[in-house]
Write a protein that holds these residues in place. Structure first.
Motif, PDB file in Angstrom:
ATOM      1  N   ARG B 219       3.500   5.616  -9.597  1.00  0.00           N
ATOM      2  CA  ARG B 219       3.726   5.162  -8.220  1.00  0.00           C
ATOM      3  C   ARG B 219       2.440   4.948  -7.450  1.00  0.00           C
ATOM      4  NH1 ARG B 219       8.854   7.366  -6.257  1.00  0.00           N
ATOM      5  NH2 ARG B 219       7.845   7.700  -4.269  1.00  0.00           N
ATOM      6  N   ARG B 220       1.439   5.765  -7.788  1.00  0.00           N
ATOM      7  CA  ARG B 220       0.227   5.804  -6.973  1.00  0.00           C
ATOM      8  C   ARG B 220      -0.386   4.438  -6.663  1.00  0.00           C
ATOM      9  NH1 ARG B 220      -2.685   9.873  -9.882  1.00  0.00           N
ATOM     10  NH2 ARG B 220      -1.104  11.399  -9.360  1.00  0.00           N
ATOM     11  N   PRO B 221      -0.664   3.588  -7.671  1.00  0.00           N
ATOM     12  CA  PRO B 221      -1.279   2.293  -7.319  1.00  0.00           C
ATOM     13  C   PRO B 221      -0.395   1.435  -6.423  1.00  0.00           C
ATOM     14  CG  PRO B 221      -0.800   2.435  -9.678  1.00  0.00           C
ATOM     15  CD  PRO B 221      -0.570   3.783  -9.117  1.00  0.00           C
ATOM     16  N   PHE B 222       0.909   1.548  -6.569  1.00  0.00           N
ATOM     17  CA  PHE B 222       1.810   0.760  -5.712  1.00  0.00           C
ATOM     18  C   PHE B 222       1.764   1.266  -4.272  1.00  0.00           C
ATOM     19  CE2 PHE B 222       3.556   0.269  -9.964  1.00  0.00           C
ATOM     20  CZ  PHE B 222       3.659  -1.108 -10.044  1.00  0.00           C
ATOM     21  N   LEU B 223       1.689   2.600  -4.134  1.00  0.00           N
ATOM     22  CA  LEU B 223       1.602   3.167  -2.791  1.00  0.00           C
ATOM     23  C   LEU B 223       0.310   2.723  -2.115  1.00  0.00           C
ATOM     24  CD1 LEU B 223       2.946   6.773  -3.414  1.00  0.00           C
ATOM     25  CD2 LEU B 223       4.079   4.886  -2.255  1.00  0.00           C
ATOM     26  N   TYR B 224      -0.782   2.781  -2.864  1.00  0.00           N
ATOM     27  CA  TYR B 224      -2.049   2.339  -2.281  1.00  0.00           C
ATOM     28  C   TYR B 224      -2.012   0.846  -1.975  1.00  0.00           C
ATOM     29  CZ  TYR B 224      -4.491   6.744  -2.674  1.00  0.00           C
ATOM     30  OH  TYR B 224      -4.875   8.045  -2.491  1.00  0.00           O
ATOM     31  N   TYR B 225      -1.328   0.113  -2.819  1.00  0.00           N
ATOM     32  CA  TYR B 225      -1.182  -1.326  -2.565  1.00  0.00           C
ATOM     33  C   TYR B 225      -0.493  -1.534  -1.209  1.00  0.00           C
ATOM     34  CZ  TYR B 225      -0.180  -6.226  -3.742  1.00  0.00           C
ATOM     35  OH  TYR B 225      -0.122  -7.596  -3.752  1.00  0.00           O
ATOM     36  N   GLY B 282       0.237   3.274   7.637  1.00  0.00           N
ATOM     37  CA  GLY B 282       1.361   4.175   7.427  1.00  0.00           C
ATOM     38  C   GLY B 282       2.653   3.418   7.146  1.00  0.00           C
ATOM     39  N   LEU B 283       2.867   2.337   7.893  1.00  0.00           N
ATOM     40  CA  LEU B 283       4.099   1.564   7.697  1.00  0.00           C
ATOM     41  C   LEU B 283       4.102   0.889   6.331  1.00  0.00           C
ATOM     42  CD1 LEU B 283       4.631  -0.070  11.197  1.00  0.00           C
ATOM     43  CD2 LEU B 283       5.889   1.807  10.175  1.00  0.00           C
ATOM     44  N   GLY B 284       2.939   0.358   5.921  1.00  0.00           N
ATOM     45  CA  GLY B 284       2.833  -0.265   4.601  1.00  0.00           C
ATOM     46  C   GLY B 284       3.169   0.741   3.505  1.00  0.00           C
ATOM     47  N   TRP B 285       2.635   1.923   3.658  1.00  0.00           N
ATOM     48  CA  TRP B 285       2.859   3.029   2.716  1.00  0.00           C
ATOM     49  C   TRP B 285       4.346   3.378   2.676  1.00  0.00           C
ATOM     50  CZ3 TRP B 285      -0.437   6.253  -0.220  1.00  0.00           C
ATOM     51  CH2 TRP B 285       0.074   7.494  -0.587  1.00  0.00           C
ATOM     52  N   LEU B 286       4.945   3.470   3.869  1.00  0.00           N
ATOM     53  CA  LEU B 286       6.355   3.842   3.965  1.00  0.00           C
ATOM     54  C   LEU B 286       7.234   2.792   3.272  1.00  0.00           C
ATOM     55  CD1 LEU B 286       8.210   5.958   5.190  1.00  0.00           C
ATOM     56  CD2 LEU B 286       8.414   4.534   7.216  1.00  0.00           C
ATOM     57  N   GLY B 287       6.940   1.508   3.534  1.00  0.00           N
ATOM     58  CA  GLY B 287       7.689   0.433   2.878  1.00  0.00           C
ATOM     59  C   GLY B 287       7.590   0.557   1.364  1.00  0.00           C
ATOM     60  N   ALA B 288       6.390   0.912   0.896  1.00  0.00           N
ATOM     61  CA  ALA B 288       6.175   1.055  -0.552  1.00  0.00           C
ATOM     62  C   ALA B 288       6.996   2.212  -1.102  1.00  0.00           C
ATOM     63  CB  ALA B 288       4.687   1.265  -0.836  1.00  0.00           C
TER      64      ALA B 288
END
Ligand SMILES: Nc1ncnc2c1ncn2[C@@H]1O[C@H](COP(=O)(O)OP(=O)(O)OP(=O)(O)O)[C@@H](O)[C@H]1O
Ligand SMILES: [Mg+2]
Lengths: 215, 299
Positions: B219-225, B282-288
C-alpha cells in the motif's frame, strides 16, 4: 521440512487438481515433481507457499500447517521460500538488478548489503553484466535465470521451481540444472516441477497423474 | 529504524517515479486538484483580507448622544458626569456645539447654508466608546441612555459594523461549504486516480505479495502517490490564488478607495499556506486509503 498429509485441492467449479496426496521431503533433499500437463505439479508447489490453499488435508512446512495460516502470516512464510514461477512473473518496468532487489526491499534488508547480495545472485546465474537490462532485453533463458536469481537472493532454506528449464536449449537447461544442484549442495531443500527429469540424475521423483501420486 | 526509514524512502521514490513516468497525466491530475482547491483557498484569502480591512478601519462601534437644542451647558455637564460614572462606558468625548459648527463650516459646500441660518443648528453631543461592543449590549445601553433628561437623540453607529459582520459571516459560511464540497471532490479524484494506479500496477502488486510483501508494503507507494498528488495540487492551488491576488490587487484597491478605504490585497500568509498544503496532502492520502480498501483486497 515438508509434509503433505492426505492433501487434496479442488478448484472451483469442481476440478480436482490434487487428490489424497501424502509424502514427505526431508531437509537438504532434492525432489522432482513430474507428470503430464495438468497433472497438478504447479498446484502442488503453490500449496507449499500457500499461494493456493488445500481443500482437504494438511500441508506442513517446517512443522507449520500452512493451509490454515492467517492472511497476515503469509508474507513471513513466503519470505522463507524461494520461488521460481512457471510464468516467471518478472516486473517488466524494472531492470534486472531491481527485479532481484525486490525480495530484499520487501524484507527491509540494509541497502548496501542488499546491493552486494543482488550482485552475487546475478553473478551466480551468469547475468552480472546485464544488471541494467530490462527483462524484455533478455533472452528466454536469461529471463529464466533472472527469475532464479530473484528466488535465491534472500538465501532461503527452501527453493521451489516450476518448470525452470522449459523452452531452453539443452546446454542452457543443463546450466540451469547445475545452478539448482549447487544450491542443493550447500544445504538448500529443492523441489522442482519438471518434465526434464534426466537433467537431475539421482534426485528423488514424485510422479503425479491426474492429481494422484503414483507409488 | 533505519530499515523503516529506508522502506518509506523507497516508497516515496517509487511514487515519484510513477508520477514522472506519465508526466502529462500527472500534470492534468495536479491541475484538476489545484483548481478544485483554489476556489475555497481563494475564498479564504479574500475573507482574510476583508477581515484585516474591517480591523484597520475603525470598526469600533460608537454611540452618539445628542442633547436637546435648548439644553444649556450646565445640563450637558451633568449628563457628562453621569455618563462618566457608568462602568459600561469606556470613554466619553464631549463635542460642544460651537466646535461642531466650526467643523461644519470648514466644508465649503455647507458654509453658505449654515451662514444663512439664524442660530447654531447643532446640539451639544457626546461620542461614547463602550465596554461591551456586542450589538445586543449596545442596543440595551442605547435604550437606557434615551431615558436621560434633556437627551434628544441616541444614535447607534454599529449598524454598518453589523452589516459587515453579517457579510463576513456569510463569507465564512460560503468558504466552509465550498471547502467541504471540494474536499469531498478531491477525495473522489484521488480515489479514482489510485484505482487506476492499482490496475496499472496489478502485476507488481501480485508479485510483491508472492515474494512475501505485507499489505503495508504494497500500500505504501500508493499512499505516497495520493499524498504527493494532494500536495502537488495544493501547490498548484496556492500558485493560482497567489497569482489571482497579485492580478486583482490594483483593480480591487481602486474599488475600495471609492469607499475611502485602503486595501492592498495580500497573498495567503504562511499559516494559511501551510494549512492549505497540509490539508491537500491529507485529503489525497485519505482518498488513497479509501481506494486501496476498495481495490486491493481483490488482487
Ligand atoms: N486457478 C485455477 N482454477 C481452476 N482450475 C485450475 C486452476 N489452476 C489449475 N487448474 C486446473 O488444475 C489442474 C492442475 O493444474 P496444474 O497447473 O497444477 O497442472 P501442471 O501439472 O502444472 O500442468 P503444466 O505442466 O501444464 O503446467 C488442471 O486441470 C488445471 O486446469
Ligand atoms: Mg504447471
Amino acid at each position: 521440512m515438508i509434509r503433505f498429509d492426505r492433501v487434496s485441492k479442488r478448484y472451483p467449479p469442481g476440478v480436482d487438481a490434487l487428490s489424497d496426496i501424502s509424502f514427505e521431503v526431508a531437509e537438504r533433499e532434492m525432489v522432482l515433481v513430474s507428470g503430464h500437463s495438468g497433472a497438478g505439479k504447479s498446484t502442488l508447489l503453490k500449496l507449499i507457499a500457500a499461494v493456493e490453499k488445500s481443500t482437504g488435508g494438511a500441508v506442513l512446512v517446517g512443522g507449520q500447517n500452512v493451509s490454515g495460516l492467517a492472511r497476515a502470516a503469509l508474507p513471513y512464510l513466503r519470505r522463507r521460500i524461494g520461488m521460481v514461477f512457471q510464468d516467471q512473473k518478472l516486473l517488466f518496468d524494472r531492470n534486472a538488478f531491481e527485479n532481484v532487489m525486490l525480495p530484499l526491499s520487501i524484507t527491509g534488508f540494509p541497502r548496501r548489503e542488499a546491493a552486494q547480495r543482488v550482485r552475487a545472485a546475478l553473478d551466480k546465474v551468469g547475468l552480472s553484466s546485464r544488471e541494467k537490462a530490462l527483462p524484455v532485453m533478455l533472452s528466454g533463458g536469461e529471463q529464466q535465470r533472472l527469475a532464479i536469481a530473484r528466488a535465491v537472493v534472500g538465501r532461503p532454506k527452501l527453493l521451489l521451481a516450476d518448470e525452470p528449464t522449459a523452452h531452453l536449449d539443452a546446454d542452457t537447461a543443463a546450466d540451469v540444472a547445475r545452478i539448482f544442484k549447487e544450491f542443493n549442495h550447500v544445504g538448500v531443500t529443492v523441489l522442482i516441477a519438471t518434465y526434464a527429469g534426466d537433467l537431475f540424475p539421482g534426485a528423488r521423483r514424485l510422479q503425479l497423474e491426474h492429481g494422484k501420486l503414483l507409488p | 529504524m533505519t530499515a523503516w526509514l529506508a522502506q518509506h524512502g523507497d516508497a516515496v521514490r517509487l511514487a515519484m517515479r510513477r508520477l514522472a513516468s506519465a508526466p502529462v497525466n500527472s500534470l492534468l491530475y495536479l491541475l484538476a486538484i489545484g483548481v478544485a482547491l483554489a476556489l475555497p483557498a481563494g475564498g479564504q484569502m479574500l475573507l482574510a483580507n476583508a477581515l484585516s480591512l474591517a480591523g484597520t478601519t475603525s470598526a469600533v462601534p460608537h454611540i452618539s448622544v445628542f442633547m436637546a437644542a435648548n439644553a444649556d451647558r450646565g445640563m450637558a455637564a451633568e449628563i457628562e458626569s453621569r455618563l462618566k460614572k457608568r462602568g459600561d462606558i469606556k470613554r466619553v468625548q464631549f463635542l460642544p456645539r460651537e466646535e461642531t459648527l466650526a467643523r461644519m463650516k470648514a466644508n465649503p459646500g455647507l458654509r453658505d447654508v449654515i451662514e444663512a441660518l439664524a442660530a447654531n443648528p447643532f446640539p451639544d453631543a457626546f461620542v461614547l466608546a463602550v465596554a461591551d461592543e456586542r450589538p445586543e449590549a449596545m442596543e440595551r445601553l442605547a435604550v437606557e441612555l434615551r431615558q436621560l433628561p434633556r437627551v434628544e437623540h441616541v444614535q447607534l453607529d454599529s449598524a454598518w459594523v453589523r452589516r459587515l459582520d453579517a457579510l463576513l459571516q456569510l463569507g465564512r459560511t460560503a468558504v466552509l461549504v465550498l471547502g467541504v464540497l471540494l474536499s469531498a471532490g478531491l477525495i473522489a479524484i484521488s480515489f479514482s486516480i489510485i484505482r487506476m494506479q492499482v490496475l496499472t500496477h496489478r502485476t507488481e502488486i501480485e508479485v510483491s505479495g508472492l515474494l512475501g510483501a505485507t499489505d503495508g508494503f504494497i500500500r505504501r507507494p500508493f499512499l505516497y502517490y495520493g499524498l504527493l498528488l494532494g500536495l502537488g495540487g495544493g501547490i498548484v492551488a496556492w500558485l493560482l490564488v497567489g497569482a489571482a491576488a497579485l492580478w486583482l490587487r490594483a483593480p480591487l484597491g481602486e474599488l475600495v478607495r471609492l469607499y475611502d478605504l485602503t486595501l492592498v490585497l495580500q497573498t495567503p500568509g504562511t499559516r494559511d499556506s501551510a494549512l492549505l498544503l497540509a490539508f491537500a496532502a491529507g485529503l489525497g492520502w485519505l482518498g488513497a486509503i479509501i481506494s486501496l480498501q476498495q481495490h486491493l483486497r481483490k488482487s
